[in-house]
Write an enzyme that holds these catalytic residues in place. Structure first.
Site, PDB file in Angstrom:
ATOM      1  N   ASP A  58    -110.194  20.463  55.956  1.00  0.00           N
ATOM      2  CA  ASP A  58    -109.066  21.264  56.428  1.00  0.00           C
ATOM      3  C   ASP A  58    -108.615  20.651  57.758  1.00  0.00           C
ATOM      4  O   ASP A  58    -109.381  20.602  58.727  1.00  0.00           O
ATOM      5  CB  ASP A  58    -109.529  22.720  56.594  1.00  0.00           C
ATOM      6  CG  ASP A  58    -108.406  23.642  57.053  1.00  0.00           C
ATOM      7  OD1 ASP A  58    -107.470  23.157  57.727  1.00  0.00           O
ATOM      8  OD2 ASP A  58    -108.483  24.851  56.758  1.00  0.00           O
ATOM      9  N   ARG A 102    -107.354  30.227  74.769  1.00  0.00           N
ATOM     10  CA  ARG A 102    -107.161  28.904  74.165  1.00  0.00           C
ATOM     11  C   ARG A 102    -105.827  28.297  74.589  1.00  0.00           C
ATOM     12  O   ARG A 102    -104.794  28.958  74.518  1.00  0.00           O
ATOM     13  CB  ARG A 102    -107.216  29.098  72.648  1.00  0.00           C
ATOM     14  CG  ARG A 102    -107.098  27.842  71.833  1.00  0.00           C
ATOM     15  CD  ARG A 102    -107.279  28.144  70.373  1.00  0.00           C
ATOM     16  NE  ARG A 102    -106.079  28.755  69.802  1.00  0.00           N
ATOM     17  CZ  ARG A 102    -105.825  28.832  68.500  1.00  0.00           C
ATOM     18  NH1 ARG A 102    -106.702  28.360  67.626  1.00  0.00           N
ATOM     19  NH2 ARG A 102    -104.730  29.396  68.049  1.00  0.00           N
ATOM     20  N   PHE A 125    -112.555  28.899  60.303  1.00  0.00           N
ATOM     21  CA  PHE A 125    -111.363  29.749  60.244  1.00  0.00           C
ATOM     22  C   PHE A 125    -111.523  30.676  59.034  1.00  0.00           C
ATOM     23  O   PHE A 125    -111.853  30.210  57.939  1.00  0.00           O
ATOM     24  CB  PHE A 125    -110.113  28.872  60.119  1.00  0.00           C
ATOM     25  CG  PHE A 125    -108.846  29.642  60.285  1.00  0.00           C
ATOM     26  CD1 PHE A 125    -108.350  29.909  61.551  1.00  0.00           C
ATOM     27  CD2 PHE A 125    -108.149  30.109  59.183  1.00  0.00           C
ATOM     28  CE1 PHE A 125    -107.181  30.635  61.713  1.00  0.00           C
ATOM     29  CE2 PHE A 125    -106.975  30.828  59.345  1.00  0.00           C
ATOM     30  CZ  PHE A 125    -106.494  31.095  60.615  1.00  0.00           C
ATOM     31  N   TYR A 175     -97.089  23.957  60.389  1.00  0.00           N
ATOM     32  CA  TYR A 175     -96.380  24.731  61.427  1.00  0.00           C
ATOM     33  C   TYR A 175     -97.080  24.686  62.770  1.00  0.00           C
ATOM     34  O   TYR A 175     -96.579  25.246  63.736  1.00  0.00           O
ATOM     35  CB  TYR A 175     -96.164  26.188  60.975  1.00  0.00           C
ATOM     36  CG  TYR A 175     -97.418  26.914  60.540  1.00  0.00           C
ATOM     37  CD1 TYR A 175     -98.331  27.402  61.463  1.00  0.00           C
ATOM     38  CD2 TYR A 175     -97.690  27.109  59.187  1.00  0.00           C
ATOM     39  CE1 TYR A 175     -99.478  28.058  61.052  1.00  0.00           C
ATOM     40  CE2 TYR A 175     -98.835  27.759  58.765  1.00  0.00           C
ATOM     41  CZ  TYR A 175     -99.725  28.239  59.708  1.00  0.00           C
ATOM     42  OH  TYR A 175    -100.862  28.876  59.287  1.00  0.00           O
ATOM     43  N   LYS A 176     -98.257  24.048  62.851  1.00  0.00           N
ATOM     44  CA  LYS A 176     -98.958  23.955  64.137  1.00  0.00           C
ATOM     45  C   LYS A 176     -98.486  22.679  64.842  1.00  0.00           C
ATOM     46  O   LYS A 176     -97.360  22.596  65.285  1.00  0.00           O
ATOM     47  CB  LYS A 176    -100.465  24.015  63.911  1.00  0.00           C
ATOM     48  CG  LYS A 176    -100.896  25.391  63.392  1.00  0.00           C
ATOM     49  CD  LYS A 176    -102.347  25.497  63.013  1.00  0.00           C
ATOM     50  CE  LYS A 176    -102.654  26.906  62.495  1.00  0.00           C
ATOM     51  NZ  LYS A 176    -103.945  27.000  61.829  1.00  0.00           N
TER      52      LYS A 176
HETATM   53  C1  LIG Z   1    -104.091  27.967  60.764  1.00  0.00           C
HETATM   54  C2  LIG Z   1    -105.197  27.689  59.806  1.00  0.00           C
HETATM   55  C3  LIG Z   1    -105.072  28.037  58.462  1.00  0.00           C
HETATM   56  C4  LIG Z   1    -103.850  28.788  58.036  1.00  0.00           C
HETATM   57  O1  LIG Z   1    -103.760  29.067  56.697  1.00  0.00           O
HETATM   58  P1  LIG Z   1    -102.406  29.709  56.149  1.00  0.00           P
HETATM   59  O2  LIG Z   1    -102.632  29.796  54.709  1.00  0.00           O
HETATM   60  O3  LIG Z   1    -101.272  28.834  56.560  1.00  0.00           O
HETATM   61  O4  LIG Z   1    -102.228  31.044  56.803  1.00  0.00           O
HETATM   62  C5  LIG Z   1    -106.090  27.687  57.595  1.00  0.00           C
HETATM   63  N1  LIG Z   1    -107.194  27.025  58.032  1.00  0.00           N
HETATM   64  C6  LIG Z   1    -107.341  26.705  59.338  1.00  0.00           C
HETATM   65  C7  LIG Z   1    -108.554  25.957  59.784  1.00  0.00           C
HETATM   66  C8  LIG Z   1    -106.359  27.021  60.259  1.00  0.00           C
HETATM   67  O5  LIG Z   1    -106.508  26.711  61.542  1.00  0.00           O
END
Ligand SMILES: *Cc1c(COP(=O)(O)O)cnc(C)c1O
Length: 410
Positions: free
Chosen positions: A195, A369, A124, A220-221
């Site tokens: 992560d 997805r 990501f 939030y996911k």
């Molecule tokens: C969604 C996601 C993020 C999001 O980071 P934010 O700081 O909340 O925008 C980070 N790492 C991964 C792997 C994600 O899927």
């Protein structure tokens, strides 16, 4: 398999009752709970109460009277059992990106002359971007190494300063062997940060058992905490003592309300805090976690697997002929809680589906997805989504959405 059989599976499913915990629009088939979880009904009343009573009437007294001061810790302790951590090892504040910075910068500053910083190619974006920024800040003593997923294990050696990996890949849902990679890192004294953005609340995790010392993840996911809700940081009991914060805000001070002139870090997980917590959003986090009440992560995983295998089986039968190619691992144990497909027209297909009240999402370069969220997803939703995709592929309805210009948010 037919639609009636799916309806029967829903009737007999151990998690059928949890759908009622959410306020979902009836007409929508929601397959994007891996980007933004659904709204728990209790969130609306609880956040309204926090605004009207705690803030409106209680005013500043609510820092104590309504426990605002302790909400980050309370939310952390609520998340802990979902990820296999212990009370006192998790706190909630700031975003995942910021929490990656806090942990990675601290660990790199503490390293002993090693230079290699490893992450996965195609991780990501924010994860690698944050590492680039830290390396720049630390006078470029380190080098970012983007390892192909199959070479991560081999690239970890005694020159490695830090490993930052996302457990479940956001595009494909492929999961790393967290226990195995952590064991290798621990044997070489290499700190590893996991992560868990696409894993927390999605798959069973055992951070303590697997010897994990550092992790971050968003709420939030799969954790249903609301748009922009603050993220969690985890530092194990074993690692917290030697962890030296770099973002030395007053909420991480040993004696916060002593208002002392010099900085002294707290001994606890508060080391991962910085400044005032996001109170209203933290109420969303607590209610998001409450949507998992009395649900074991093993039961949740069983249903997630069953939904995903149904999706894959139906897609093989009805969608493969239209060029939708499975991008997620077929092997159950290697797949998180999503089913992704490759298709050259993935963006147009995604937009066409959204127009028909089916919400998946699109990820570059050509990934369609579908998040699998067993707390509120039904077997019949999977049946219906495959039918609808089949229809728009058969009559080429997606072709009128073909456009080179993508919207600002995909
Ligand atoms: C969604 C996601 C993020 C999001 O980071 P934010 O700081 O909340 O925008 C980070 N790492 C991964 C792997 C994600 O899927």
């Amino acid at each position: 398999m037919d639609r009636d059989k799916c309806l029967r599976l829903d009737q007999n499913c151990a998690l059928t009752h949890t759908r009622d915990r959410f306020a979902l629009p009836e007409e929508v088939l929601y397959f994007d709970g891996n980007s933004l979880g659904a709204l728990p009904k209790t969130t609306t009343t609880d956040v309204t109460k926090a605004i009207e009573q705690e803030w409106g009437e209680g005013l500043i007294k609510s820092w104590l009277d309504a426990d605002w001061f302790f909400l980050s810790a309370e939310a952390g302790d609520a998340i802990a059992p979902l990820i296999g951590a212990s009370a006192g090892e998790v706190t909630v504040s700031d975003s995942t990106s910021i929490n990656i910075f806090k942990l990675a910068a601290a660990l790199l500053r503490q390293n002993d002359g090693r230079s290699k910083v490893i992450t996965e190619r195609g991780n990501f974006p924010t994860d690698a971007y944050i590492l680039e920024g830290i390396i720049d800040l630390l006078d470029k003593d380190h080098e970012l190494h983007l390892a192909e997923p199959e070479h991560i294990m081999d690239s970890i050696d005694d020159q490695t300063a830090l490993v930052l990996l996302t457990h479940t890949n956001y595009r494909t849902g492929a999961m790393h062997d967290m226990a195995g990679i952590t064991a290798k890192c621990n044997s070489q004294n290499v700190p590893v940060i996991w992560d868990l953005c696409h894993s927390a609340g999605a798959v069973p995790l055992a951070l303590n058992e697997w010897g994990v010392d550092y992790a971050v993840g968003c709420t939030y996911k799969f954790l249903n905490s609301g748009p922009g809700a603050p993220a969690f940081s985890y530092v194990s009991q074993a690692a917290i003592k030697n962890f030296k914060p770099v973002v030395t805000g007053w909420f991480s001070h040993r004696n916060q309300f002593g208002f002392e002139d010099g900085y002294q870090a707290s001994d606890s997980i508060n080391k991962c805090l910085v400044g005032s917590p996001q109170i209203l959003s933290l109420r969303g986090v607590l209610n998001g976690i409450k949507s998992f009440d009395n649900v074991s992560m093993l039961d949740l995983r069983d249903k997630s697997v069953a939904l995903a295998e149904l999706f894959i089986e139906l897609a093989d039968e009805k969608l493969a002929k239209f060029g939708l190619e499975l991008a997620s691992p077929r092997e159950t144990a290697q797949r998180g809680s999503q089913v992704s497909f490759n298709h050259p027209a993935a963006y147009a297909i995604c937009k066409t589906l959204i127009d028909r009240n089916v919400i998946p999402d699109f990820r570059e370069p050509n990934i369609l997805r579908f998040g699998i969220t067993p707390l509120y997803m039904r077997y019949v939703d999977v049946w219906d989504v495959v039918e609808i995709i089949g229809n728009i592929m058969a009559d080429s309805a997606w072709q009128k959405f073909t456009s080179d210009v993508k919207e600002a948010v995909t």
